[in-house]
Design an enzyme around this catalytic site. Sequence first.
Site, PDB file in Angstrom:
ATOM      1  CE  LYS A  71      33.748  50.415  50.631  1.00  0.00           C
ATOM      2  NZ  LYS A  71      33.116  49.787  51.814  1.00  0.00           N
ATOM      3  CG  ASN A  79      38.409  48.774  48.045  1.00  0.00           C
ATOM      4  OD1 ASN A  79      39.527  48.311  48.256  1.00  0.00           O
ATOM      5  ND2 ASN A  79      37.368  48.481  48.805  1.00  0.00           N
ATOM      6  CG  HIS A 120      37.566  48.746  58.300  1.00  0.00           C
ATOM      7  ND1 HIS A 120      37.933  47.434  58.140  1.00  0.00           N
ATOM      8  CD2 HIS A 120      36.782  49.054  57.226  1.00  0.00           C
ATOM      9  CE1 HIS A 120      37.413  46.963  57.015  1.00  0.00           C
ATOM     10  NE2 HIS A 120      36.702  47.915  56.459  1.00  0.00           N
TER      11      HIS A 120
END
Length: 470
Positions: free
Chosen positions: A127, A150, A196
């Site tokens: 990302k 982020n 996650h």
Amino acid sequence: MIPVRGFEGRTVAVFGLARTGLAAARALMAGGAQVALWDEKPASRAAAQAAGFTLTDLSKAEWTDFAALMLSPGVPLTHPAPHWTVERAREAGVEILGDIELFARTVNAAPEHKRPKIVAVTGTNGKSTTTALIGHICAQAGRDTRIGGNIGVGVLGLEDMHGGAVYVLELSSYQLDLTSSLKPDVAILLNVSPDHLDRHGGMEGYVAAKRRILANQGKGDTAVIGVDDPWGQRICTEITAANRRTIVPISASKAMGRGVYALDGLLYDATGERAVEIADLKRARSLPGRHNWQNAAAAYATAIGLGIPPEEAAEHLMSFPGLAHRMETVAQIGRVRFVNDSKATNADAARQAMSSYPKFHWIVGGQPKTGGIDALADLFPRVEKAYLIGEAAPAFAQTLKGRAPAAECGTMDAAVAQAFADAQASGQEAIILLSPACASFDQFADFEDRGEAFRAAVQGLMTPAVKGVA
């Protein structure tokens, strides 16, 4: 700063006072809202007060007075259990949202001529590099480009919008869970692999969170989807059937009749009548390895979706300077090169770097993720020796037993020193690779802190005569 619209004269509770929360608080106040701020960490509360904010203990507040709860993405929304602020908000019928949703609503409420272009990037791995790479291409092409989310600056702390701006936003699954109305002009889903899972209740919840980036797109928008994993393939097939937008599959492992792909480092554009070679990515020093070729394919497809000419997109792709902590060469001492891949916080991310070198000395460990390093067993023959740090060290020593030499070093300084001694003793050219395959929170504030500790340990090995050589 982007003033948040829609809450004028009302009070919004803000929980979590790190970068995201404080940026959201300022943006809400700039848009005419009142805020009630709180954090469970005394240090965060003290920092907020030092910045001039007044605090409100939300555990003692009357929640029916709040128009919304702005929840920082690190705070559990659903799993392993909802945070107490989430439960209080739900009991009071208070909407729960994140800073990306505040941004989305502000954009949606703006007049058409003031709405910027929005590029949203998610995926398990890649990302940050892809976000920075797209931002680099857009900026070099003369677009007024802002990069955040982020990565870097929280979205609401970016410069205010106008119709000619391009916002390139990295979005985590945590942020997407708190977002419902974002409508990206270009949405990128790079890849999906288990990560996650404790925060999403399993793989199904994790995939659903990632998929939210595509939820509101329609005619005229572009979806760039990585199809090198089964989840990406499935999502691409499903949204292609819906046929509401331009869909560009990307791959770094196979040729495709339609899309953008890289084979052996050569980037091809097959979005037209035939596949056209665009660039030789092996010449791009900041984009080594197949995972970076996928990032490059995504960035190129995005640039085309934004109207940047193909030749210009390819040119700027090749000039990308790279990012810290992502296969970053931090120094070379004699025949030994030190590579900082601290951003590799899970096994799949570590695989990308490990696959790029035929042999390497491996610094690995930290706070382990589900599955540890078992999935990397096929790459253990490449490991000259592993130097184990953090909580995972004993378990990883057992995993590597009989398959690769390993030493439990404990700390970063000890691992770097021992790896360097072994690499020098070999008399060969050598790579010392920090690619931890773990979270960093057992010993460090975050992956960046871990990467800087690696850099400092390497600098400590260098004599004044060779310091700064890279």
